[in-house]
Design an enzyme around this catalytic site. Structure first.
Site, PDB file in Angstrom:
ATOM      1  N   GLU B  47      -2.610  -5.067  -3.885  1.00  0.00           N
ATOM      2  CA  GLU B  47      -3.381  -5.488  -2.711  1.00  0.00           C
ATOM      3  C   GLU B  47      -4.880  -5.363  -3.041  1.00  0.00           C
ATOM      4  OE1 GLU B  47      -3.662  -2.379   0.218  1.00  0.00           O
ATOM      5  OE2 GLU B  47      -3.663  -3.795   1.906  1.00  0.00           O
ATOM      6  N   LYS B 127      -0.481 -10.368   5.121  1.00  0.00           N
ATOM      7  CA  LYS B 127       0.021  -9.053   5.563  1.00  0.00           C
ATOM      8  C   LYS B 127       0.340  -9.055   7.055  1.00  0.00           C
ATOM      9  CE  LYS B 127      -1.480  -4.181   5.156  1.00  0.00           C
ATOM     10  NZ  LYS B 127      -2.500  -3.344   4.485  1.00  0.00           N
ATOM     11  N   CYS B 171       1.121  -3.378   1.190  1.00  0.00           N
ATOM     12  CA  CYS B 171       0.789  -2.006   1.591  1.00  0.00           C
ATOM     13  C   CYS B 171       1.615  -1.517   2.776  1.00  0.00           C
ATOM     14  CB  CYS B 171      -0.717  -1.890   1.855  1.00  0.00           C
ATOM     15  SG  CYS B 171      -1.293  -0.170   1.775  1.00  0.00           S
TER      16      CYS B 171
END
Lengths: 310, 310
Positions: B47, B127, B171
């Protein structure tokens, strides 16, 4: 003030095919006494805690099969456990095989009952994820649980025990993330799990050494991802020639195993579960209302036809 | 015949606040070369692999903030990585900060792009679970990711890379069981995960020692419960005074970590992922079509108002 619930996990060693209910119930009462002496207010027994794990066999004798099920709870044979609960002032959860007449027909479920410290039934759970097969499928399934039980029809209920919101899961249920999440969304603070898990899976030799890892991994993840307490009780040891894993344990909302058995026999472990820890762990990473994206999870609740390839 | 995909995880050591794109891209190209030399056909970067993890700061300088985002992919600055992919015949996935005009307004996403071995873009992920807060909330959140990014609007897409179905997560996504399940139900065989995870959470001292456990636990459970490969690349080491955990790894569909870094620096690990193992593991315990109970999971996909207490 700290909210806590002292909980006992009562692992059962093997139960013989010819062991009577009276013999088994006496073992459970003895463990309930140890749990109460250890300060527990709630004790957990395994899945099918009253009988041997008979789905390992393709039985044909209807009388023998019927003998593994309870048609009432408590019955004359199981009442001593309920009486002990009242006498000792301790609740319990008990996995057993349930035979019932519902919708005008005989039905059989793999069930767990939650009982208060007054010996009264609080609630019932029926195993939702029933593995195995209806008839032998060599190389595919390792037992015939679907011959003996239909999948549960009560959803994922949550019950209140002394102010603590309790869910129950049975054996294969513990491998499915949906099961923990459903309980969490219904407000569960602690999940009680009972299981009978064979050590050997001859069908999948590459995975055989991972049985205990695959036992603890989804339960620790379930506790962590839902910031709930998890208590898990095994039937363990060499039962009718089949080795069952133990590994009974208590898992904090952090995913940490905080108590674990060290035998494959009847054994009691107690832990004072700090229920304030749930919120502390949720605050650190799982504010569900703020961060989940439920409208993006439609496929999870969609029937396979709509879900497409699986 | 065994289907396999040799995959490389390229962990990045710290990236300085004043490090230029050219400097960072040169580091990534060097790792891509090591990945290709190791036989990999696909390489994963973390990321925000082009910049420091700036959401740790409450920045006020709009020019500095804008400088962390890419407005095109590739750009002149990132093109060397795409050129290297074509030259080395290796695909890659790259986490970066995306600025885009959509629906008539400027929008910012925490994104990852999947690129083929011809240097052409295959697909984009944004995300979905963006943690932290929009403004500082001392004692509640540890960074300001929601100031800098809105939650993704592309769902959980799955792309085909050389015949292998690939999903991406970023993440915090990796902590949510729904994310893995959505990808699995869309047919993913491998999930690529990039992350920046601080070692210290001063808000939750009781959980501070569990950062690596909480990194691996949900990824191993995600792999096991969905019988998928998981590859995970960290930004690691002491970055602008903040310690980031490493622990980049490759996880088999059994949940086993089969390769792991041993540093907090730029490091490349390669594993030949056996894609036949997915079906073998599924057969042993996760025949989703047979055993899941999607109609019983409605609460998981229900908006909070309908879901009741969380």
């Amino acid at each position: 003030m700290t909210r806590s619930l002292p909980v006992a996990v009562c692992q059962c060693g093997p139960i013989r095919r010819d062991e009577t209910r009276a013999e088994v119930v006496a073992r459970l009462v003895a463990m309930l006494e140890r749990a109460a002496a250890g300060g527990a207010r709630l004790a957990l027994f395994p899945e099918m805690a009253l009988t041997t794990f008979f789905p390992r066999w393709d039985l044909e004798d209807d009388a023998e099969i019927a003998g593994y099920y309870e048609t009432e709870m408590p019955s004359a044979e199981t009442r001593p456990l309920f009486d002990a609960a009242r006498r000792l002032k301790i609740g319990f959860a008990l996995g057993y095989c349930e035979a019932v007449i519902e919708e005008g027909r005989a039905r059989r479920f793999n069930s767990m009952v939650l009982v208060g410290d007054d010996g009264a039934v609080i609630g019932l759970y029926r195993k939702m994820h029933v593995p195995g097969s209806e008839t032998p499928e060599p190389g595919v399934t390792v037992h015939l649980e679907r011959k003996y039980f239909e999948p549960g029809n009560l959803g994922f209920p949550v019950f209140e025990f002394q102010g603590v919101r309790i869910g129950m899961l049975i054996c294969n249920d513990r491998r499915w993330p949906e099961a923990y999440r459903m309980l969490r969304l219904a407000g569960a603070e602690m999940v009680l799990i009972g299981y009978n898990t064979p050590l050997l899976l001859t069908e999948t030799p590459r995975l055989a050494h991972l049985r205990m890892f695959h036992n603890h991994l989804p339960m620790q993840a379930g506790a962590y991802q839902n910031t709930m307490w998890v208590a898990a009780a095994a039937k363990a040891g060499l039962e009718e020639g089949q080795a069952l894993i133990g590994g009974s344990c208590i898992i904090a909302p952090s995913g940490e195993i905080v108590a674990q058995v060290a035998s494959l026999e009847d054994e009691v472990i107690v832990h004072h579960a700090d229920l304030d820890m749930n919120a502390e762990c949720a605050r650190a990473g799982f504010d569900l209302a703020r961060y989940r994206r439920p409208s993006e999870y439609a496929l999870i609740a969609a029937e396979p036809a709509a879900a497409g390839r699986e």
